[in-house]
Design an enzyme around this catalytic site. Structure first.
Site, PDB file in Angstrom:
ATOM      1  N   ASP A  30       0.851  -1.189   0.000  1.00 37.10           N
ATOM      2  CA  ASP A  30       0.000   0.000   0.000  1.00 37.10           C
ATOM      3  C   ASP A  30       0.889   1.241   0.000  1.00 37.10           C
ATOM      4  O   ASP A  30       1.903   1.290   0.703  1.00 37.10           O
ATOM      5  CB  ASP A  30      -0.899  -0.023   1.249  1.00 37.10           C
ATOM      6  CG  ASP A  30      -2.099   0.896   1.117  1.00 37.10           C
ATOM      7  OD1 ASP A  30      -3.230   0.402   1.145  1.00 37.10           O
ATOM      8  OD2 ASP A  30      -1.895   2.130   1.007  1.00 37.10           O
ATOM      9  N   ASN A  86     -12.619  -3.644   3.607  1.00 38.05           N
ATOM     10  CA  ASN A  86     -13.566  -2.535   3.678  1.00 38.05           C
ATOM     11  C   ASN A  86     -14.546  -2.686   2.516  1.00 38.05           C
ATOM     12  O   ASN A  86     -14.127  -2.934   1.382  1.00 38.05           O
ATOM     13  CB  ASN A  86     -12.821  -1.200   3.568  1.00 38.05           C
ATOM     14  CG  ASN A  86     -11.891  -0.966   4.749  1.00 38.05           C
ATOM     15  OD1 ASN A  86     -12.182  -1.391   5.862  1.00 38.05           O
ATOM     16  ND2 ASN A  86     -10.770  -0.309   4.517  1.00 38.05           N
ATOM     17  N   GLN A  93     -14.475   1.797   2.100  1.00 37.75           N
ATOM     18  CA  GLN A  93     -13.837   1.385   0.842  1.00 37.75           C
ATOM     19  C   GLN A  93     -13.637   2.605  -0.056  1.00 37.75           C
ATOM     20  O   GLN A  93     -14.580   3.357  -0.322  1.00 37.75           O
ATOM     21  CB  GLN A  93     -14.707   0.348   0.116  1.00 37.75           C
ATOM     22  CG  GLN A  93     -14.047  -0.194  -1.151  1.00 37.75           C
ATOM     23  CD  GLN A  93     -14.844  -1.331  -1.804  1.00 37.75           C
ATOM     24  OE1 GLN A  93     -15.970  -1.637  -1.393  1.00 37.75           O
ATOM     25  NE2 GLN A  93     -14.266  -1.945  -2.811  1.00 37.75           N
ATOM     26  N   VAL A  95     -11.270   2.281  -2.953  1.00 32.75           N
ATOM     27  CA  VAL A  95     -10.939   1.760  -4.283  1.00 32.75           C
ATOM     28  C   VAL A  95     -11.907   0.621  -4.588  1.00 32.75           C
ATOM     29  O   VAL A  95     -11.968  -0.369  -3.846  1.00 32.75           O
ATOM     30  CB  VAL A  95      -9.474   1.261  -4.362  1.00 32.75           C
ATOM     31  CG1 VAL A  95      -9.207   0.613  -5.722  1.00 32.75           C
ATOM     32  CG2 VAL A  95      -8.497   2.406  -4.114  1.00 32.75           C
ATOM     33  N   HIS A  99     -10.292  -5.985  -2.450  1.00 33.20           N
ATOM     34  CA  HIS A  99      -8.939  -6.181  -1.934  1.00 33.20           C
ATOM     35  C   HIS A  99      -8.984  -6.566  -0.464  1.00 33.20           C
ATOM     36  O   HIS A  99      -9.873  -6.148   0.269  1.00 33.20           O
ATOM     37  CB  HIS A  99      -8.077  -4.933  -2.126  1.00 33.20           C
ATOM     38  CG  HIS A  99      -8.725  -3.670  -1.660  1.00 33.20           C
ATOM     39  ND1 HIS A  99      -9.688  -3.019  -2.412  1.00 33.20           N
ATOM     40  CD2 HIS A  99      -8.566  -2.937  -0.537  1.00 33.20           C
ATOM     41  CE1 HIS A  99     -10.077  -1.934  -1.756  1.00 33.20           C
ATOM     42  NE2 HIS A  99      -9.426  -1.870  -0.605  1.00 33.20           N
ATOM     43  N   HIS A 101      -6.750  -6.131   2.888  1.00 38.04           N
ATOM     44  CA  HIS A 101      -5.604  -5.473   3.514  1.00 38.04           C
ATOM     45  C   HIS A 101      -4.935  -6.484   4.442  1.00 38.04           C
ATOM     46  O   HIS A 101      -5.610  -7.090   5.285  1.00 38.04           O
ATOM     47  CB  HIS A 101      -6.047  -4.295   4.390  1.00 38.04           C
ATOM     48  CG  HIS A 101      -6.653  -3.141   3.659  1.00 38.04           C
ATOM     49  ND1 HIS A 101      -5.947  -2.001   3.365  1.00 38.04           N
ATOM     50  CD2 HIS A 101      -7.906  -2.932   3.191  1.00 38.04           C
ATOM     51  CE1 HIS A 101      -6.737  -1.142   2.742  1.00 38.04           C
ATOM     52  NE2 HIS A 101      -7.936  -1.675   2.630  1.00 38.04           N
TER      53      HIS A 101
HETATM   54  P1  5GP Z   1      -9.785   0.920   0.835  1.00 39.55           P
HETATM   55  O1  5GP Z   1      -9.810   2.319   1.388  1.00 39.55           O
HETATM   56  O2  5GP Z   1     -10.599   0.843  -0.448  1.00 39.55           O
HETATM   57  O3  5GP Z   1     -10.133  -0.150   1.787  1.00 39.55           O
HETATM   58  O4  5GP Z   1      -8.285   0.630   0.458  1.00 39.55           O
HETATM   59  C1  5GP Z   1      -7.654   1.159  -0.664  1.00 39.55           C
HETATM   60  C2  5GP Z   1      -6.180   1.214  -0.361  1.00 39.55           C
HETATM   61  O5  5GP Z   1      -5.496   1.389  -1.582  1.00 39.55           O
HETATM   62  C3  5GP Z   1      -5.777   2.378   0.552  1.00 39.55           C
HETATM   63  O6  5GP Z   1      -5.132   1.863   1.704  1.00 39.55           O
HETATM   64  C4  5GP Z   1      -4.843   3.210  -0.325  1.00 39.55           C
HETATM   65  O7  5GP Z   1      -3.761   3.745   0.403  1.00 39.55           O
HETATM   66  C5  5GP Z   1      -4.399   2.210  -1.377  1.00 39.55           C
HETATM   67  N1  5GP Z   1      -4.091   2.793  -2.654  1.00 39.55           N
HETATM   68  C6  5GP Z   1      -4.835   3.717  -3.336  1.00 39.55           C
HETATM   69  N2  5GP Z   1      -4.259   3.980  -4.526  1.00 39.55           N
HETATM   70  C7  5GP Z   1      -3.132   3.210  -4.583  1.00 39.55           C
HETATM   71  C8  5GP Z   1      -2.113   3.047  -5.578  1.00 39.55           C
HETATM   72  O8  5GP Z   1      -2.120   3.662  -6.639  1.00 39.55           O
HETATM   73  N3  5GP Z   1      -1.112   2.153  -5.293  1.00 39.55           N
HETATM   74  C9  5GP Z   1      -1.090   1.443  -4.131  1.00 39.55           C
HETATM   75  N4  5GP Z   1      -0.065   0.595  -3.956  1.00 39.55           N
HETATM   76  N5  5GP Z   1      -2.026   1.578  -3.175  1.00 39.55           N
HETATM   77  C10 5GP Z   1      -3.035   2.453  -3.404  1.00 39.55           C
END
Ligand code: 5GP
Ligand code: ZN
Length: 113
Positions: A30, A86, A93, A95, A99, A101
Site C-alpha cells: 500500500d 472494507n 472502501q 478503491v 482487496h 488489507h
Molecule cells: P480501501 O480504502 O478501499 O479499503 O483501500 C484502498 C487502499 O489502496 C488504501 O489503503 C490506499 O492507500 C491504497 N491505494 C490507493 N491507490 C493506490 C495506488 O495507486 N497504489 C497502491 N499501492 N495503493 C493504493
C-alpha cells in the site's frame, strides 16, 4: 485504458511494489501504509467489492485469504496480523476493486476506527 487503479497495476500501466503474483491473484504494498507491513491482496479479475460477489467467486475470495496468510508468513508476521476488507462507502472502501488489507508489524487495537 481502465479507470480502475488496481486494474492499471495488474496490467502494468501503473507502478506498484509487487510482493506476489499467482494464478488469479496479485499482492503489492500500500502506498499509504497504516502499519509497518501493509499489503493489498487482490484478484486479477475486476470485482468491485465483497457485495458484488457471486456464488462462483467463493473460491477466488478464499484464495485471497489463503494468499494473505502465506504472505504474512513470508513477511515474518509470526506474532499475528490483521486482514481487513472494507466494503462500500460506510465500510471505508475507497478503491472499487475488491482487496484484502494485510496489516502487521505492530500491536493492533480494537475497536477499529
Ligand atoms: P480501501 O480504502 O478501499 O479499503 O483501500 C484502498 C487502499 O489502496 C488504501 O489503503 C490506499 O492507500 C491504497 N491505494 C490507493 N491507490 C493506490 C495506488 O495507486 N497504489 C497502491 N499501492 N495503493 C493504493
Ligand atoms: Zn479493477
Amino acid at each position: 485504458m481502465t479507470h480502475c487503479i488496481f486494474c492499471q497495476i495488474i496490467s502494468g500501466e501503473a507502478p506498484a511494489d509487487v510482493v506476489y503474483r499467482g494464478l488469479g491473484v496479485m499482492a503489492f504494498r500500500d502506498t499509504r501504509p497504516q502499519a509497518p507491513t501493509h499489503i493489498l491482496v487482490i484478484p486479477t479479475r475486476h470485482l468491485s467489492s465483497i457485495g458484488e460477489m457471486q456464488p462462483g467467486d467463493v473460491d477466488l475470495v478464499g484464495g485471497l485469504i489463503a494468499t494473505a496468510a502465506k504472505i504474512a508468513e513470508s513477511e515474518g508476521l509470526h506474532q499475528g496480523y490483521r486482514l481487513v476488507m472494507n466494503t462500500g462507502p460506510q465500510g471505508g472502501q475507497t478503491v472499487d476493486h475488491l482487496h484484502v488489507h494485510l496489516l502487521g508489524g505492530r500491536q493492533m487495537t480494537w475497536p477499529p476506527g
